[in-house]
Design a protein around this motif. Structure first.
Motif, mmCIF file in Angstrom:
data_model
loop_
_atom_site.group_PDB
_atom_site.id
_atom_site.type_symbol
_atom_site.label_atom_id
_atom_site.label_comp_id
_atom_site.label_asym_id
_atom_site.label_seq_id
_atom_site.Cartn_x
_atom_site.Cartn_y
_atom_site.Cartn_z
ATOM 1 N N ALA A 185 1.065 -0.956 -0.335
ATOM 2 C CA ALA A 185 0.172 0.394 -0.188
ATOM 3 C C ALA A 185 0.999 1.377 0.070
ATOM 4 O O ALA A 185 2.018 1.131 0.418
ATOM 5 C CB ALA A 185 -0.733 0.167 0.860
ATOM 6 N N THR A 186 0.885 2.234 -1.165
ATOM 7 C CA THR A 186 1.646 3.161 -1.242
ATOM 8 C C THR A 186 0.576 4.276 -0.888
ATOM 9 O O THR A 186 -0.042 5.198 -0.941
ATOM 10 C CB THR A 186 2.656 3.829 -2.511
ATOM 11 O OG1 THR A 186 2.994 1.829 -3.051
ATOM 12 C CG2 THR A 186 3.166 4.766 -2.744
ATOM 13 N N LYS A 187 1.339 5.395 -0.244
ATOM 14 C CA LYS A 187 0.871 6.533 -0.281
ATOM 15 C C LYS A 187 1.707 7.378 -0.495
ATOM 16 O O LYS A 187 3.297 7.869 -0.518
ATOM 17 C CB LYS A 187 1.066 6.981 1.856
ATOM 18 C CG LYS A 187 0.691 8.088 2.517
ATOM 19 C CD LYS A 187 0.557 8.684 3.944
ATOM 20 C CE LYS A 187 -0.235 10.410 3.680
ATOM 21 N NZ LYS A 187 -1.788 9.951 3.166
ATOM 22 N N PRO A 188 1.565 8.198 -1.546
ATOM 23 C CA PRO A 188 1.781 9.254 -2.381
ATOM 24 C C PRO A 188 1.991 10.306 -2.005
ATOM 25 O O PRO A 188 1.584 10.794 -0.796
ATOM 26 C CB PRO A 188 1.385 9.527 -3.951
ATOM 27 C CG PRO A 188 0.651 9.151 -3.641
ATOM 28 C CD PRO A 188 0.204 7.991 -2.437
ATOM 29 N N ALA A 189 3.864 10.865 -1.998
ATOM 30 C CA ALA A 189 4.237 12.333 -2.104
ATOM 31 C C ALA A 189 4.197 13.255 -2.513
ATOM 32 O O ALA A 189 2.934 13.252 -3.585
ATOM 33 C CB ALA A 189 5.653 11.862 -2.220
ATOM 34 N N ILE A 230 5.668 6.447 1.461
ATOM 35 C CA ILE A 230 5.756 5.693 2.515
ATOM 36 C C ILE A 230 5.055 4.171 1.880
ATOM 37 O O ILE A 230 3.699 4.660 0.924
ATOM 38 C CB ILE A 230 4.943 6.693 3.617
ATOM 39 C CG1 ILE A 230 5.334 7.808 3.783
ATOM 40 C CG2 ILE A 230 5.208 5.408 4.952
ATOM 41 C CD1 ILE A 230 4.681 8.728 4.695
ATOM 42 N N ARG A 231 5.531 3.335 1.771
ATOM 43 C CA ARG A 231 5.422 2.191 1.408
ATOM 44 C C ARG A 231 4.847 1.347 2.823
ATOM 45 O O ARG A 231 5.470 1.095 3.625
ATOM 46 C CB ARG A 231 6.167 1.152 0.291
ATOM 47 C CG ARG A 231 6.162 2.423 -0.484
ATOM 48 C CD ARG A 231 7.035 1.528 -1.223
ATOM 49 N NE ARG A 231 7.692 2.525 -2.953
ATOM 50 C CZ ARG A 231 8.546 2.437 -3.678
ATOM 51 N NH1 ARG A 231 9.332 0.867 -3.899
ATOM 52 N NH2 ARG A 231 8.615 3.359 -4.673
ATOM 53 N N PHE A 232 4.053 1.110 3.067
ATOM 54 C CA PHE A 232 3.784 -0.404 3.610
ATOM 55 C C PHE A 232 3.033 -1.827 3.321
ATOM 56 O O PHE A 232 2.499 -1.930 2.538
ATOM 57 C CB PHE A 232 2.159 0.289 4.279
ATOM 58 C CG PHE A 232 1.839 1.398 5.347
ATOM 59 C CD1 PHE A 232 2.302 1.839 6.679
ATOM 60 C CD2 PHE A 232 1.754 2.464 4.364
ATOM 61 C CE1 PHE A 232 2.783 2.756 6.995
ATOM 62 C CE2 PHE A 232 2.048 4.158 4.786
ATOM 63 C CZ PHE A 232 1.527 4.157 7.096
ATOM 64 N N ILE A 233 4.150 -2.165 3.549
ATOM 65 C CA ILE A 233 4.385 -3.872 3.330
ATOM 66 C C ILE A 233 3.875 -4.730 3.655
ATOM 67 O O ILE A 233 5.131 -5.053 5.062
ATOM 68 C CB ILE A 233 5.854 -3.563 1.831
ATOM 69 C CG1 ILE A 233 5.413 -2.598 0.788
ATOM 70 C CG2 ILE A 233 6.110 -4.801 1.410
ATOM 71 C CD1 ILE A 233 7.458 -2.898 0.983
ATOM 72 N N ALA A 234 3.471 -6.020 3.693
ATOM 73 C CA ALA A 234 3.229 -6.988 4.182
ATOM 74 C C ALA A 234 3.983 -8.015 3.381
ATOM 75 O O ALA A 234 3.653 -8.511 2.187
ATOM 76 C CB ALA A 234 1.342 -7.232 4.339
#
Length: 242
Positions: A3-7, A56-60
């Protein structure tokens, strides 16, 4: 799962927050690593509306217990230009065991990192003390370090460890013990996202010499060359094939 939160900027710094969603056969893996996954999801939820100049990348990751397969594949397929913009990975693995006393911050070689320094600054402000520092390589942060990217592991102390056992279920996880480090990490994410921390990647690689990484291995670390061997060693990331 990414899941990526773009800048808000072009070609921004990148911060990665990660955990692994697999477990070994025969256990639900509530502590290893359901606890890290729960914190990953909560940080993503809490950071949803933060304006950020950093991607910010949230990675599982999958395959951690098989020898860091998911994270190794991910890192090996990153473009070099993109790797150079990653200021660090924060791996969340095994938190909140009912018998644990404190949360540790660890790297494979004990060397400093920019993101680790930022985490400890906030730990001192919020918790009243810095996190104890340890040497640990048995989680997905190791894939980033071997790929030339600074990374830290956030984990509990070794008291009452029950990973890879049938007893690793929800009854051994105390969510209240995870909340303080969640506050620290959310503040760190907000700091990275803020306007005063634009383009930290150069500083991150000045602090961490990723061209000449070194590793400190324990007595139980085993490497087999030229043939495949099944290993069942928690300090090497769990059962898998090298």
């Amino acid at each position: 799962i990414i899941a990526t939160k773009p800048a808000l900027l072009q070609n921004p710094d990148i911060l990665i927050i990660s955990a692994h969603h697999d477990t070994v056969s025969g256990t639900v893996g509530a502590n290893d690593d359901g606890s890290g996954m729960a914190l990953l999801l909560e940080l993503a939820r809490a950071a949803k509306n933060i304006k950020t100049d950093t991607e910010i990348r949230f990675i599982a990751f999958s395959g951690e217990e098989e020898g860091l397969l998911g994270s190794t594949y991910y890192v090996s397929n990153l473009p070099e230009e993109e790797k150079g913009r990653i200021i660090g990975d924060i791996q969340l693995d095994m938190l909140g065991h009912t018998m644990s006393k404190e949360v540790l911050i660890a790297t494979p070689d004990g060397a400093p990192t920019l993101i680790g320094t930022m985490i400890n600054k906030n730990a001192e402000a919020i918790l009243g003390k810095k996190l104890p520092h340890g040497i640990e390589y048995a989680s997905d942060h190791m894939a980033f370090v071997t790929g030339g990217i600074p990374a830290v592991l956030i984990t509990q102390d070794n008291l009452g460890v029950e990973n890879h056992k049938v007893s690793d279920n929800a009854s051994i996880v105390d969510v209240g013990k995870i909340r303080p480090i969640a506050d620290v990490l959310l503040k760190t994410i907000a700091d990275v996202a803020g306007d005063s921390t634009v383009f930290l990647s150069q500083k991150a690689y000045e602090i961490s010499d990723m061209k000449n990484p070194s590793y400190v291995f324990g007595d139980e670390t085993i490497f087999y060359f030229g043939e495949k061997k099944q290993i069942n060693d928690g300090s090497a990331g769990g059962p898998g094939t090298l």
